[in-house]
Design a protein around this motif. Structure first.
Motif, PDB file in Angstrom:
ATOM      1  N   VAL A  49       0.836  -1.205   0.000  1.00  0.00           N
ATOM      2  CA  VAL A  49       0.000   0.000   0.000  1.00  0.00           C
ATOM      3  C   VAL A  49       0.870   1.254   0.000  1.00  0.00           C
ATOM      4  O   VAL A  49       0.610   2.212  -0.750  1.00  0.00           O
ATOM      5  CB  VAL A  49      -0.967  -0.006   1.202  1.00  0.00           C
ATOM      6  N   ILE A  50       1.916   1.262   0.817  1.00  0.00           N
ATOM      7  CA  ILE A  50       2.808   2.427   0.855  1.00  0.00           C
ATOM      8  C   ILE A  50       3.514   2.597  -0.487  1.00  0.00           C
ATOM      9  O   ILE A  50       3.653   3.716  -0.998  1.00  0.00           O
ATOM     10  CB  ILE A  50       3.810   2.303   2.020  1.00  0.00           C
ATOM     11  N   GLY A  51       3.942   1.504  -1.095  1.00  0.00           N
ATOM     12  CA  GLY A  51       4.575   1.575  -2.412  1.00  0.00           C
ATOM     13  C   GLY A  51       3.633   2.113  -3.475  1.00  0.00           C
ATOM     14  O   GLY A  51       4.030   2.922  -4.324  1.00  0.00           O
ATOM     15  N   CYS A  52       2.380   1.675  -3.440  1.00  0.00           N
ATOM     16  CA  CYS A  52       1.389   2.191  -4.389  1.00  0.00           C
ATOM     17  C   CYS A  52       1.166   3.684  -4.181  1.00  0.00           C
ATOM     18  O   CYS A  52       1.089   4.454  -5.147  1.00  0.00           O
ATOM     19  CB  CYS A  52       0.063   1.451  -4.238  1.00  0.00           C
ATOM     20  N   PHE A  53       1.088   4.103  -2.928  1.00  0.00           N
ATOM     21  CA  PHE A  53       0.871   5.518  -2.617  1.00  0.00           C
ATOM     22  C   PHE A  53       2.038   6.372  -3.117  1.00  0.00           C
ATOM     23  O   PHE A  53       1.828   7.409  -3.743  1.00  0.00           O
ATOM     24  CB  PHE A  53       0.683   5.687  -1.107  1.00  0.00           C
ATOM     25  N   VAL A  54       3.262   5.922  -2.881  1.00  0.00           N
ATOM     26  CA  VAL A  54       4.435   6.665  -3.346  1.00  0.00           C
ATOM     27  C   VAL A  54       4.467   6.692  -4.875  1.00  0.00           C
ATOM     28  O   VAL A  54       4.756   7.731  -5.485  1.00  0.00           O
ATOM     29  CB  VAL A  54       5.731   6.055  -2.768  1.00  0.00           C
ATOM     30  N   GLY A  55       4.132   5.589  -5.515  1.00  0.00           N
ATOM     31  CA  GLY A  55       4.084   5.547  -6.970  1.00  0.00           C
ATOM     32  C   GLY A  55       3.053   6.511  -7.543  1.00  0.00           C
ATOM     33  O   GLY A  55       3.308   7.174  -8.552  1.00  0.00           O
ATOM     34  N   ILE A  56       1.901   6.582  -6.915  1.00  0.00           N
ATOM     35  CA  ILE A  56       0.863   7.512  -7.370  1.00  0.00           C
ATOM     36  C   ILE A  56       1.326   8.948  -7.198  1.00  0.00           C
ATOM     37  O   ILE A  56       1.123   9.788  -8.092  1.00  0.00           O
ATOM     38  CB  ILE A  56      -0.463   7.254  -6.617  1.00  0.00           C
ATOM     39  N   LEU A  57       1.974   9.258  -6.072  1.00  0.00           N
ATOM     40  CA  LEU A  57       2.469  10.616  -5.858  1.00  0.00           C
ATOM     41  C   LEU A  57       3.516  11.002  -6.902  1.00  0.00           C
ATOM     42  O   LEU A  57       3.478  12.106  -7.454  1.00  0.00           O
ATOM     43  CB  LEU A  57       3.064  10.760  -4.451  1.00  0.00           C
ATOM     44  N   VAL A  58       4.445  10.109  -7.190  1.00  0.00           N
ATOM     45  CA  VAL A  58       5.464  10.391  -8.201  1.00  0.00           C
ATOM     46  C   VAL A  58       4.818  10.550  -9.572  1.00  0.00           C
ATOM     47  O   VAL A  58       5.167  11.456 -10.340  1.00  0.00           O
ATOM     48  CB  VAL A  58       6.542   9.284  -8.205  1.00  0.00           C
TER      49      VAL A  58
END
Length: 96
Positions: A49-58
């Protein structure tokens, strides 16, 4: 079509539940501020979930930069088109 999506969601939920049951051992997670003990499946899900969130932000940052560059290029294009239109309006002067 709706039934197929419900069956697909049920299948994903069952796979997730099976994954959580098979990986229910407690693991110690050390991070900069402290240590936490949690089930392995929860730790993996949180990491995902954290990886998906960071990917979406980038991705949103890159999208915003691209939109801004596109806006600036459109402004330059509009200015160049105006200049061409003004140059076409000037009558040609032949000195011969």
């Amino acid at each position: 079509m709706r039934i197929i999506s419900y069956v697909f969601l049920l299948l994903i939920a069952l796979l997730g539940a099976g994954f959580a049951i098979l990986n229910s051992e407690k693991v110690s997670f050390n991070y900069y501020i402290g240590t936490s003990t949690m089930p392995l499946s929860l730790l993996l899900a949180l990491g995902f979930v954290i990886g998906c969130f960071v990917g979406i932000l980038v991705g949103l940052l890159l999208l915003f930069k691209t939109k801004l560059k596109n806006y600036r290029l459109r402004q330059k294009l509009h200015l160049a088109e105006k200049e061409i239109e003004n140059l076409r309006a000037i009558p040609l002067q032949d000195k011969h």
